[in-house]
Design a protein around this motif. Structure first.
Motif, PDB file in Angstrom:
ATOM      1  N   PRO A 121       0.820  -1.208   0.000  1.00 26.34           N
ATOM      2  CA  PRO A 121       0.000   0.000   0.000  1.00 26.34           C
ATOM      3  C   PRO A 121       0.864   1.273   0.000  1.00 26.34           C
ATOM      4  O   PRO A 121       1.834   1.371   0.748  1.00 26.34           O
ATOM      5  N   ILE A 122       0.490   2.227  -0.848  1.00 24.29           N
ATOM      6  CA  ILE A 122       1.227   3.485  -0.962  1.00 24.29           C
ATOM      7  C   ILE A 122       0.283   4.636  -0.620  1.00 24.29           C
ATOM      8  O   ILE A 122      -0.755   4.791  -1.266  1.00 24.29           O
ATOM      9  N   PRO A 123       0.614   5.459   0.387  1.00 24.35           N
ATOM     10  CA  PRO A 123      -0.220   6.632   0.677  1.00 24.35           C
ATOM     11  C   PRO A 123      -0.174   7.619  -0.483  1.00 24.35           C
ATOM     12  O   PRO A 123       0.860   7.766  -1.147  1.00 24.35           O
ATOM     13  N   LEU A 124      -1.275   8.313  -0.729  1.00 28.22           N
ATOM     14  CA  LEU A 124      -1.355   9.225  -1.863  1.00 28.22           C
ATOM     15  C   LEU A 124      -0.297  10.328  -1.828  1.00 28.22           C
ATOM     16  O   LEU A 124       0.270  10.644  -2.882  1.00 28.22           O
ATOM     17  N   PRO A 125       0.003  10.940  -0.677  1.00 36.59           N
ATOM     18  CA  PRO A 125       1.019  11.999  -0.702  1.00 36.59           C
ATOM     19  C   PRO A 125       2.454  11.472  -0.793  1.00 36.59           C
ATOM     20  O   PRO A 125       3.400  12.253  -0.853  1.00 36.59           O
ATOM     21  N   ASP A 126       2.644  10.162  -0.791  1.00 37.56           N
ATOM     22  CA  ASP A 126       3.983   9.587  -0.788  1.00 37.56           C
ATOM     23  C   ASP A 126       4.687   9.836  -2.132  1.00 37.56           C
ATOM     24  O   ASP A 126       4.052   9.941  -3.178  1.00 37.56           O
ATOM     25  N   THR A 127       6.021   9.909  -2.074  1.00 37.70           N
ATOM     26  CA  THR A 127       6.807  10.114  -3.292  1.00 37.70           C
ATOM     27  C   THR A 127       6.567   9.004  -4.300  1.00 37.70           C
ATOM     28  O   THR A 127       6.454   9.248  -5.516  1.00 37.70           O
ATOM     29  N   ALA A 128       6.474   7.757  -3.834  1.00 40.83           N
ATOM     30  CA  ALA A 128       6.233   6.628  -4.735  1.00 40.83           C
ATOM     31  C   ALA A 128       4.876   6.752  -5.415  1.00 40.83           C
ATOM     32  O   ALA A 128       4.720   6.384  -6.590  1.00 40.83           O
ATOM     33  N   ALA A 129       3.881   7.267  -4.714  1.00 41.23           N
ATOM     34  CA  ALA A 129       2.550   7.457  -5.299  1.00 41.23           C
ATOM     35  C   ALA A 129       2.608   8.503  -6.401  1.00 41.23           C
ATOM     36  O   ALA A 129       2.035   8.318  -7.487  1.00 41.23           O
ATOM     37  N   ARG A 130       3.304   9.589  -6.142  1.00 40.66           N
ATOM     38  CA  ARG A 130       3.428  10.631  -7.162  1.00 40.66           C
ATOM     39  C   ARG A 130       4.112  10.083  -8.403  1.00 40.66           C
ATOM     40  O   ARG A 130       3.725  10.383  -9.533  1.00 40.66           O
ATOM     41  N   GLY A 131       5.144   9.247  -8.204  1.00 39.17           N
ATOM     42  CA  GLY A 131       5.836   8.661  -9.343  1.00 39.17           C
ATOM     43  C   GLY A 131       4.942   7.741 -10.153  1.00 39.17           C
ATOM     44  O   GLY A 131       4.967   7.757 -11.391  1.00 39.17           O
ATOM     45  N   ALA A 132       4.131   6.937  -9.450  1.00 35.34           N
ATOM     46  CA  ALA A 132       3.231   6.008 -10.143  1.00 35.34           C
ATOM     47  C   ALA A 132       2.163   6.758 -10.925  1.00 35.34           C
ATOM     48  O   ALA A 132       1.860   6.420 -12.079  1.00 35.34           O
ATOM     49  N   VAL A 133       1.570   7.785 -10.309  1.00 40.75           N
ATOM     50  CA  VAL A 133       0.524   8.561 -10.983  1.00 40.75           C
ATOM     51  C   VAL A 133       1.110   9.321 -12.165  1.00 40.75           C
ATOM     52  O   VAL A 133       0.500   9.398 -13.235  1.00 40.75           O
ATOM     53  N   ARG A 134       2.303   9.870 -11.986  1.00 40.14           N
ATOM     54  CA  ARG A 134       2.957  10.590 -13.079  1.00 40.14           C
ATOM     55  C   ARG A 134       3.262   9.645 -14.246  1.00 40.14           C
ATOM     56  O   ARG A 134       3.046   9.996 -15.405  1.00 40.14           O
ATOM     57  N   ALA A 135       3.747   8.446 -13.934  1.00 34.56           N
ATOM     58  CA  ALA A 135       4.050   7.475 -14.994  1.00 34.56           C
ATOM     59  C   ALA A 135       2.776   7.043 -15.712  1.00 34.56           C
ATOM     60  O   ALA A 135       2.760   6.896 -16.941  1.00 34.56           O
ATOM     61  N   LEU A 136       1.696   6.839 -14.950  1.00 31.32           N
ATOM     62  CA  LEU A 136       0.417   6.450 -15.549  1.00 31.32           C
ATOM     63  C   LEU A 136      -0.085   7.530 -16.496  1.00 31.32           C
ATOM     64  O   LEU A 136      -0.483   7.238 -17.631  1.00 31.32           O
ATOM     65  N   ALA A 137      -0.059   8.794 -16.039  1.00 33.35           N
ATOM     66  CA  ALA A 137      -0.546   9.890 -16.871  1.00 33.35           C
ATOM     67  C   ALA A 137       0.299  10.050 -18.127  1.00 33.35           C
ATOM     68  O   ALA A 137      -0.228  10.260 -19.226  1.00 33.35           O
ATOM     69  N   ALA A 138       1.613   9.934 -17.983  1.00 35.92           N
ATOM     70  CA  ALA A 138       2.502  10.084 -19.136  1.00 35.92           C
ATOM     71  C   ALA A 138       2.311   8.934 -20.123  1.00 35.92           C
ATOM     72  O   ALA A 138       2.298   9.142 -21.345  1.00 35.92           O
ATOM     73  N   GLY A 139       2.155   7.709 -19.615  1.00 39.93           N
ATOM     74  CA  GLY A 139       1.922   6.568 -20.487  1.00 39.93           C
ATOM     75  C   GLY A 139       0.576   6.641 -21.189  1.00 39.93           C
ATOM     76  O   GLY A 139       0.439   6.215 -22.339  1.00 39.93           O
ATOM     77  N   TRP A 140      -0.414   7.196 -20.509  1.00 39.64           N
ATOM     78  CA  TRP A 140      -1.740   7.384 -21.104  1.00 39.64           C
ATOM     79  C   TRP A 140      -1.661   8.436 -22.208  1.00 39.64           C
ATOM     80  O   TRP A 140      -2.177   8.237 -23.310  1.00 39.64           O
ATOM     81  N   ASP A 141      -0.993   9.561 -21.927  1.00 43.23           N
ATOM     82  CA  ASP A 141      -0.848  10.610 -22.934  1.00 43.23           C
ATOM     83  C   ASP A 141      -0.132  10.109 -24.183  1.00 43.23           C
ATOM     84  O   ASP A 141      -0.480  10.481 -25.300  1.00 43.23           O
ATOM     85  N   ALA A 142       0.884   9.273 -23.990  1.00 46.18           N
ATOM     86  CA  ALA A 142       1.682   8.795 -25.111  1.00 46.18           C
ATOM     87  C   ALA A 142       1.037   7.638 -25.857  1.00 46.18           C
ATOM     88  O   ALA A 142       1.627   7.114 -26.807  1.00 46.18           O
ATOM     89  N   ALA A 143      -0.159   7.218 -25.452  1.00 45.78           N
ATOM     90  CA  ALA A 143      -0.885   6.111 -26.077  1.00 45.78           C
ATOM     91  C   ALA A 143      -0.238   4.758 -25.829  1.00 45.78           C
ATOM     92  O   ALA A 143      -0.655   3.760 -26.411  1.00 45.78           O
ATOM     93  N   ILE A 144       0.760   4.710 -24.946  1.00 49.47           N
ATOM     94  CA  ILE A 144       1.405   3.440 -24.624  1.00 49.47           C
ATOM     95  C   ILE A 144       0.437   2.535 -23.870  1.00 49.47           C
ATOM     96  O   ILE A 144       0.358   1.327 -24.126  1.00 49.47           O
ATOM     97  N   VAL A 145      -0.315   3.118 -22.940  1.00 53.52           N
ATOM     98  CA  VAL A 145      -1.229   2.331 -22.116  1.00 53.52           C
ATOM     99  C   VAL A 145      -2.244   1.597 -22.991  1.00 53.52           C
ATOM    100  O   VAL A 145      -2.487   0.400 -22.825  1.00 53.52           O
ATOM    101  N   GLY A 146      -2.836   2.319 -23.930  1.00 52.24           N
ATOM    102  CA  GLY A 146      -3.817   1.682 -24.801  1.00 52.24           C
ATOM    103  C   GLY A 146      -3.211   0.606 -25.679  1.00 52.24           C
ATOM    104  O   GLY A 146      -3.830  -0.425 -25.936  1.00 52.24           O
ATOM    105  N   ALA A 147      -1.965   0.840 -26.128  1.00 51.36           N
ATOM    106  CA  ALA A 147      -1.316  -0.127 -27.018  1.00 51.36           C
ATOM    107  C   ALA A 147      -1.014  -1.438 -26.299  1.00 51.36           C
ATOM    108  O   ALA A 147      -1.312  -2.518 -26.811  1.00 51.36           O
ATOM    109  N   VAL A 148      -0.421  -1.347 -25.098  1.00 49.87           N
ATOM    110  CA  VAL A 148      -0.073  -2.580 -24.382  1.00 49.87           C
ATOM    111  C   VAL A 148      -1.298  -3.217 -23.748  1.00 49.87           C
ATOM    112  O   VAL A 148      -1.268  -4.397 -23.392  1.00 49.87           O
ATOM    113  N   ALA A 149      -2.383  -2.460 -23.601  1.00 46.00           N
ATOM    114  CA  ALA A 149      -3.630  -3.057 -23.109  1.00 46.00           C
ATOM    115  C   ALA A 149      -4.180  -4.054 -24.113  1.00 46.00           C
ATOM    116  O   ALA A 149      -4.807  -5.046 -23.750  1.00 46.00           O
ATOM    117  N   GLU A 150      -3.946  -3.790 -25.397  1.00 49.87           N
ATOM    118  CA  GLU A 150      -4.435  -4.700 -26.440  1.00 49.87           C
ATOM    119  C   GLU A 150      -3.604  -5.971 -26.483  1.00 49.87           C
ATOM    120  O   GLU A 150      -4.134  -7.076 -26.458  1.00 49.87           O
TER     121      GLU A 150
END
Length: 257
Positions: A121-150
């Motif tokens: 479990p990662i608390p939302l204000p934690d540095t690791a949480a910020r890194g995960a959310v940032r990576a998710l948003a960047a991967g979503w913007d770059a269309a990587i998330v949708g591509a590997v989802a297929e």
């Protein structure tokens, strides 16, 4: 699962057109929670309006400059409203708006997602949480998330299918997605490894959907409509999570209206 290549696919024409701006619906709302103080500031306002001094007391110690910048940023996205109900001498106060209340709903969804992190479990204000959310948003913007989802893809395939991002840029984003355990490498006997979506990335369909809804409801003036490819990507993320009874058979059609 059958994939309709006429729907655009990860490398379809629609994807190439809509990814050129580098931003997809939901990423801006997610980025609010890549800043340490934002969730705490929003939650502090649930009980009512606060002056800057009261906000400092609610949060405990926090750098005043950082608190001021975060508060201004939340006002700019419409999550907080600044006013002077008792005149300038009493100072300004900020209060939660309906958009801010809905951002708190996104914070709750993000926290449930982060609670199931492969790292624990990662608390939302934690540095690791910020890194995960940032990576998710960047991967979503770059269309990587949708591509590997297929299906799993090599970096070379992603680079050929996704426009608007250089090969080194995609490589950096993939590295961050792997570091956050959102994407994993799948050897297939070839020289280039395949990049596949992890179970945790598939579960991120919840935060992505709530973030997208927030933008379409509260940032309508600047948010563009959600594309067919973005809707398809969310279906592709979610479908492997569905567990049907063993005796289920037949076919179905999924549609978004």
């Amino acid at each position: 699962m059958m994939y309709d290549s006429q729907s655009g696919g990860a490398g379809g024409q629609e994807d190439r057109e809509t990814n050129a701006d580098g931003e997809r619906v939901g990423s801006r709302a997610l980025s609010v929670f890549t800043r340490v103080l934002n969730a705490r500031i929003l939650r502090a306002h649930v009980a009512g309006p606060l002056s800057s001094k009261q906000l400092e007391q609610e949060l405990g110690w926090a750098p005043k400059a950082s608190l001021r910048v975060a508060t201004v940023g939340l006002c700019e996205v419409g999550a907080l409203l600044r006013s002077e109900p008792h005149g300038a001498r009493q100072g300004t106060v900020t209060e939660l708006t309906p958009a801010g209340a809905d951002l708190l709903a996104l914070a709750d969804v993000l926290e449930r997602w982060l609670a199931n992190s492969p790292f624990g479990p990662i608390p939302l204000p934690d540095t690791a949480a910020r890194g995960a959310v940032r990576a998710l948003a960047a991967g979503w913007d770059a269309a990587i998330v949708g591509a590997v989802a297929e299906r799993p893809r090599t970096l070379a395939e992603l680079s050929a299918e996704i426009s608007g991002h250089s090969y080194p840029g995609l490589k950096r984003r993939l590295a961050k997605l792997r570091a956050a355990n959102l994407v994993t490498l799948v050897p297939d006997g070839k020289r280039s490894p395949m990049h596949a979506a992890t179970q945790w990335l598939r579960c991120a369909v919840g935060p992505l959907s709530v973030a997208g809804r927030w933008e379409l409801q509260h940032a309508r003036a600047s948010a563009r409509p959600m594309t067919r490819r973005e809707i398809e990507a969310k279906f592709l993320l979610a479908l492997p999570l569905v567990e049907l009874p063993e005796d289920t058979s037949g076919s179905c059609v999924l549609a978004a209206l």
